[in-house]
Scaffold this motif. Structure first.
Motif, PDB file in Angstrom:
ATOM      1  N   LYS A 113       0.673  -1.275   0.035  1.00 46.04           N
ATOM      2  CA  LYS A 113       0.064   0.077  -0.168  1.00 46.04           C
ATOM      3  C   LYS A 113       0.884   1.371  -0.113  1.00 46.04           C
ATOM      4  CE  LYS A 113      -3.906  -1.986   2.439  1.00 46.04           C
ATOM      5  NZ  LYS A 113      -4.917  -1.703   3.613  1.00 46.04           N
ATOM      6  N   ARG A 114       1.927   1.286   0.729  1.00 46.23           N
ATOM      7  CA  ARG A 114       2.904   2.097   0.919  1.00 46.23           C
ATOM      8  C   ARG A 114       3.605   2.620  -0.413  1.00 46.23           C
ATOM      9  NH1 ARG A 114       8.186   2.619   1.948  1.00 46.23           N
ATOM     10  NH2 ARG A 114       8.410   0.691   2.669  1.00 46.23           N
ATOM     11  N   ILE A 115       4.005   1.657  -1.086  1.00 49.37           N
ATOM     12  CA  ILE A 115       5.021   1.857  -2.317  1.00 49.37           C
ATOM     13  C   ILE A 115       4.210   1.944  -3.492  1.00 49.37           C
ATOM     14  CG2 ILE A 115       6.728   0.595  -3.707  1.00 49.37           C
ATOM     15  CD1 ILE A 115       7.809  -0.824  -1.262  1.00 49.37           C
ATOM     16  N   LEU A 116       2.809   1.062  -3.933  1.00 48.36           N
ATOM     17  CA  LEU A 116       2.333   1.158  -4.906  1.00 48.36           C
ATOM     18  C   LEU A 116       0.905   2.288  -4.675  1.00 48.36           C
ATOM     19  CD1 LEU A 116       1.955  -2.560  -6.041  1.00 48.36           C
ATOM     20  CD2 LEU A 116       3.458  -1.090  -6.912  1.00 48.36           C
ATOM     21  N   ASN A 117       1.549   3.419  -4.494  1.00 46.66           N
ATOM     22  CA  ASN A 117       0.569   4.681  -4.363  1.00 46.66           C
ATOM     23  C   ASN A 117      -0.148   4.923  -5.899  1.00 46.66           C
ATOM     24  OD1 ASN A 117       2.043   6.384  -5.956  1.00 46.66           O
ATOM     25  ND2 ASN A 117       3.492   6.447  -4.304  1.00 46.66           N
ATOM     26  N   LEU A 118      -1.243   5.878  -5.602  1.00 40.94           N
ATOM     27  CA  LEU A 118      -2.143   6.036  -6.696  1.00 40.94           C
ATOM     28  C   LEU A 118      -1.407   6.333  -7.986  1.00 40.94           C
ATOM     29  CD1 LEU A 118      -5.217   6.007  -7.618  1.00 40.94           C
ATOM     30  CD2 LEU A 118      -5.094   8.640  -6.509  1.00 40.94           C
ATOM     31  N   ASN A 119      -0.330   7.279  -7.949  1.00 36.83           N
ATOM     32  CA  ASN A 119       0.337   7.916  -9.028  1.00 36.83           C
ATOM     33  C   ASN A 119       0.976   6.538  -9.726  1.00 36.83           C
ATOM     34  OD1 ASN A 119      -0.177  10.569  -8.372  1.00 36.83           O
ATOM     35  ND2 ASN A 119       1.533  10.884  -7.117  1.00 36.83           N
ATOM     36  N   ILE A 120       1.552   5.682  -8.953  1.00 34.88           N
ATOM     37  CA  ILE A 120       2.083   4.511  -9.559  1.00 34.88           C
ATOM     38  C   ILE A 120       0.931   3.786 -10.280  1.00 34.88           C
ATOM     39  CG2 ILE A 120       3.482   2.391  -9.206  1.00 34.88           C
ATOM     40  CD1 ILE A 120       5.135   3.971  -7.307  1.00 34.88           C
ATOM     41  N   ILE A 121      -0.184   3.383  -9.541  1.00 30.95           N
ATOM     42  CA  ILE A 121      -1.009   2.621 -10.037  1.00 30.95           C
ATOM     43  C   ILE A 121      -1.484   3.008 -11.393  1.00 30.95           C
ATOM     44  CG2 ILE A 121      -3.380   1.874  -9.760  1.00 30.95           C
ATOM     45  CD1 ILE A 121      -2.598   1.826  -6.814  1.00 30.95           C
ATOM     46  N   LYS A 122      -1.470   4.372 -11.608  1.00 32.34           N
ATOM     47  CA  LYS A 122      -2.162   5.003 -12.680  1.00 32.34           C
ATOM     48  C   LYS A 122      -1.403   4.718 -13.879  1.00 32.34           C
ATOM     49  CE  LYS A 122      -4.750   8.861 -10.769  1.00 32.34           C
ATOM     50  NZ  LYS A 122      -4.422  10.417 -10.845  1.00 32.34           N
ATOM     51  N   LYS A 123      -0.067   4.312 -13.671  1.00 33.24           N
ATOM     52  CA  LYS A 123       0.857   4.223 -14.657  1.00 33.24           C
ATOM     53  C   LYS A 123       0.954   2.591 -15.350  1.00 33.24           C
ATOM     54  CE  LYS A 123       4.166   8.054 -13.582  1.00 33.24           C
ATOM     55  NZ  LYS A 123       5.273   8.122 -12.853  1.00 33.24           N
ATOM     56  N   VAL A 124       0.520   1.836 -14.262  1.00 31.44           N
ATOM     57  CA  VAL A 124       0.674   0.257 -14.390  1.00 31.44           C
ATOM     58  C   VAL A 124      -0.296  -0.253 -15.601  1.00 31.44           C
ATOM     59  CG1 VAL A 124       0.383  -2.031 -13.322  1.00 31.44           C
ATOM     60  CG2 VAL A 124       1.325  -0.369 -12.189  1.00 31.44           C
ATOM     61  N   LYS A 125       0.277  -0.916 -16.641  1.00 25.91           N
ATOM     62  CA  LYS A 125      -0.548  -1.264 -17.716  1.00 25.91           C
ATOM     63  C   LYS A 125      -0.531  -2.878 -17.799  1.00 25.91           C
ATOM     64  CE  LYS A 125      -2.003   2.870 -19.100  1.00 25.91           C
ATOM     65  NZ  LYS A 125      -3.319   2.933 -18.730  1.00 25.91           N
ATOM     66  N   TYR A 126       0.147  -3.760 -17.045  1.00 28.18           N
ATOM     67  CA  TYR A 126       0.268  -4.895 -17.097  1.00 28.18           C
ATOM     68  C   TYR A 126       0.538  -5.647 -15.524  1.00 28.18           C
ATOM     69  CZ  TYR A 126       1.080  -4.132 -21.895  1.00 28.18           C
ATOM     70  OH  TYR A 126       0.844  -3.464 -23.270  1.00 28.18           O
ATOM     71  N   THR A 127      -0.111  -6.492 -15.404  1.00 33.55           N
ATOM     72  CA  THR A 127      -0.016  -7.394 -14.033  1.00 33.55           C
ATOM     73  C   THR A 127       0.094  -8.771 -14.179  1.00 33.55           C
ATOM     74  OG1 THR A 127      -1.082  -5.458 -12.803  1.00 33.55           O
ATOM     75  CG2 THR A 127      -0.968  -7.615 -11.716  1.00 33.55           C
ATOM     76  N   PHE A 128       0.907  -9.305 -13.538  1.00 36.52           N
ATOM     77  CA  PHE A 128       0.919 -10.821 -13.499  1.00 36.52           C
ATOM     78  C   PHE A 128       0.777 -11.408 -12.227  1.00 36.52           C
ATOM     79  CE2 PHE A 128       3.467  -9.350 -17.259  1.00 36.52           C
ATOM     80  CZ  PHE A 128       3.117 -10.373 -18.324  1.00 36.52           C
ATOM     81  N   VAL A 129       0.090 -12.468 -11.915  1.00 38.28           N
ATOM     82  CA  VAL A 129       0.199 -13.230 -10.609  1.00 38.28           C
ATOM     83  C   VAL A 129       0.833 -14.412 -10.871  1.00 38.28           C
ATOM     84  CG1 VAL A 129      -1.195 -14.135  -8.871  1.00 38.28           C
ATOM     85  CG2 VAL A 129      -2.335 -11.916 -10.234  1.00 38.28           C
TER      86      VAL A 129
END
Length: 335
Positions: A211-227
């Motif tokens: 929660k601390r590292i993946l803040n809103l500004n970063i989340i807006k930039k993320v286009k791909y997520t792998f689980v």
């Protein structure tokens, strides 16, 4: 006649070392297994068994070795060539048909296999000298290439990867090869994160600090997520930390509970309003295996430090103990 040694599955948590004599048939190819990788699927079979794995089956599907003999009139496979294999056999008549499952795999000294069947197995063979341990990672790397293909990964993008195990790290390396701009590698296992190589594009994230590292500004930039881990919690977080018009790949399956597949509750409005693309990927095709083999053999991808343990067939129980403990990364069996 060939003296063979194999590790045979008997029942959950019970494997036996078996000596046997192989008689090579006129239509068979003889392969000496040099290295066979161990993966999470092998651990699941060892611990719980599988409907697909019968008694006395030889497990192992991440195989590299050398072709020692071919049929007299064989024109395709070549004697003394090195070979790497994928796992899933492309047979339209059977839904599930794979090495180490429906047919014997690589936890044995030698493999004999019908030439026609071998042609159906995703494979790559070469005269070049190869590192057999690295080459045994062709199959998992091929699966990762399939995963990137399914999600249609584009360069210069922000990526989140849940799971810093073998698959998570291979996906990370492929993202770097594909010129991703920033990669957030998330795991609960701090030991794995600390051992992963440093790169200015990689941000290692303790799951507790997400929660601390993946803040809103970063989340807006993320286009791909792998689980890339078998975690229900990670699947939920993947949906939470995805931006508008982004893609999610559920690479890893979740373990069954009492024989039943687990389910998660998701807010489908997130998918609808964010216009998310959610895909799954499993296994690989021949083109993925060929691409993976070329990357490894031609040293286009760095696998240094990924192989943490090697064991012979006699010590396979120790190998499973290391895998269960989470202290290792890629484990190789040397028959």
């Amino acid at each position: 006649m060939i003296e063979n040694t194999s590790l045979n599955f008997i029942s959950p948590k019970k494997l036996i070392l078996k000596k046997s004599k192989l008689r090579l048939k006129s239509n068979q190819v003889l392969i000496k297994i040099e290295s066979c990788g161990m993966c999470g699927t092998d651990l699941k079979i060892f611990m719980n068994g599988s409907k697909r794995v019968k008694k006395n089956r030889v497990m192992g599907h991440e195989i590299s070795g050398k072709i020692l003999q071919v049929p007299n009139k064989e024109k395709y496979f070549k004697k003394n060539f090195n070979i790497v294999l994928g796992a899933d056999i492309e047979d339209s008549n059977k839904k599930d048909f794979a090495l180490g499952h429906e047919i014997d795999g690589g936890f044995q000294k030698y493999m004999t296999i019908d030439s026609k069947l071998l042609k159906k197995i995703p494979h790559f063979f070469t005269k070049k000298k190869i590192n057999y341990n690295y080459a045994a990672m062709t199959e998992p790397l091929a699966c990762c290439i399939n995963g990137l293909e399914k999600i249609n990964l584009k360069p210069n993008s922000y990526v989140i990867i849940f799971g810093a195990g073998t698959i998570g790290q291979l996906i990370t390396k492929l993202c770097l090869l594909n010129k991703s701009k920033k990669i957030f590698l998330v795991d609960k296992n701090i030991n794995r994160l600390n051992k992963f190589f440093k790169n200015k594009k990689i941000v290692k994230v303790n799951f507790k600090d997400i929660k601390r590292i993946l803040n809103l500004n970063i989340i807006k930039k993320v286009k791909y997520t792998f689980v890339a881990c078998s975690s229900l919690e990670a699947q939920k977080e993947a949906l939470k930390y995805s931006s508008n018009n982004s893609s999610i790949n559920f690479f890893a399956g979740l373990p069954k509970k009492n024989g039943i597949d687990p389910t998660i509750n998701i807010n489908t409005n997130n998918i609808h309003y964010k216009e998310l693309k959610i895909v799954g990927s499993h296994g690989s095709k021949k083109r993925h295996v060929v691409q993976a083999a070329n990357l490894i053999i031609n040293k286009k991808i760095n696998l240094k430090n990924m192989i943490t343990h090697t064991f012979n067939l006699k010590n396979v129980n120790k190998a499973f103990d290391v895998m269960k403990s989470g202290k290792g990364l890629k484990i190789i069996i040397k028959p």
